[in-house]
Write a protein that holds these residues in place. Sequence first.
Motif, short mmCIF file in Angstrom:
data_model
loop_
_atom_site.label_atom_id
_atom_site.label_comp_id
_atom_site.label_asym_id
_atom_site.label_seq_id
_atom_site.Cartn_x
_atom_site.Cartn_y
_atom_site.Cartn_z
N ASN A 16 -7.26 11.46 10.91
CA ASN A 16 -6.37 11.17 12.05
C ASN A 16 -4.92 11.42 11.67
N ALA A 17 -4.56 11.05 10.45
CA ALA A 17 -3.19 11.27 10.00
C ALA A 17 -2.88 12.76 9.96
N ALA A 18 -3.82 13.56 9.49
CA ALA A 18 -3.60 15.01 9.44
C ALA A 18 -3.45 15.58 10.85
N LEU A 40 9.63 2.51 5.59
CA LEU A 40 8.37 3.01 5.05
C LEU A 40 8.37 4.53 5.01
N PHE A 41 8.92 5.15 6.05
CA PHE A 41 9.06 6.61 6.07
C PHE A 41 9.87 7.05 4.85
N ALA A 51 -0.29 10.48 3.29
CA ALA A 51 -0.27 9.34 2.36
C ALA A 51 0.33 8.11 3.05
N LEU A 52 1.40 8.30 3.79
CA LEU A 52 2.03 7.17 4.49
C LEU A 52 1.10 6.59 5.54
N ARG A 78 0.83 -1.21 0.00
CA ARG A 78 0.00 0.00 0.00
C ARG A 78 0.86 1.26 0.00
N THR A 79 1.99 1.22 0.71
CA THR A 79 2.87 2.39 0.74
C THR A 79 3.54 2.59 -0.62
#
Length: 173
Positions: free
Chosen positions: A132-134, A102-103, A121-122, A41-42
């Motif tokens: 939540n990511a934001a 992954l980063f 995106a990550l 997915r990444t």
Amino acid sequence: MSRRSAAATAATAARVRVFAMMDTDGDRVVTRHDYLSRIDRTVVATGRTEDDPLVVAARAEGLKAWGEMDADGDGRLTFDEYDAWVGADKFDTVCRFALGALFDLADADGDGALDKAEFTALRTALNNPPENAAAAFDALDSDGDGLVDRDAYLGSIRAYIVGDSSPMGEALY
């Protein structure tokens, strides 16, 4: 409640959330496929190709991490197995490298920092809701420069897993 037992309770709650995030089909077992699909997915989210050295490195680190977590080699990881395995030492010797790879996939310009779009995106590729990511990005961008560096990112995940304060962890989950 003592500080030590509060940290243990926080660590268990964090591990439950992380385990659920890795359990992509919700069957309460993380399979090899569940775990390694994080990389797939990444790769898709970042638009990288399979021959990209960063993709090759992320796959190698992911396989190494999975091999460590799945100690009995049955291709399945229960929460109890994960909870018994994960901790500060395992983060420092295994998870840090898999998550760091992954980063690196998300770090489009290779400067060691993610902007909000890269970060979102990550984290979305890792099964966190975009909102939540934001919020997690905002929690980590303490100096307001619009970037989150690799060490701050990894340090926040480590803190979350061991039960220490992690504004990013709290926002993500």
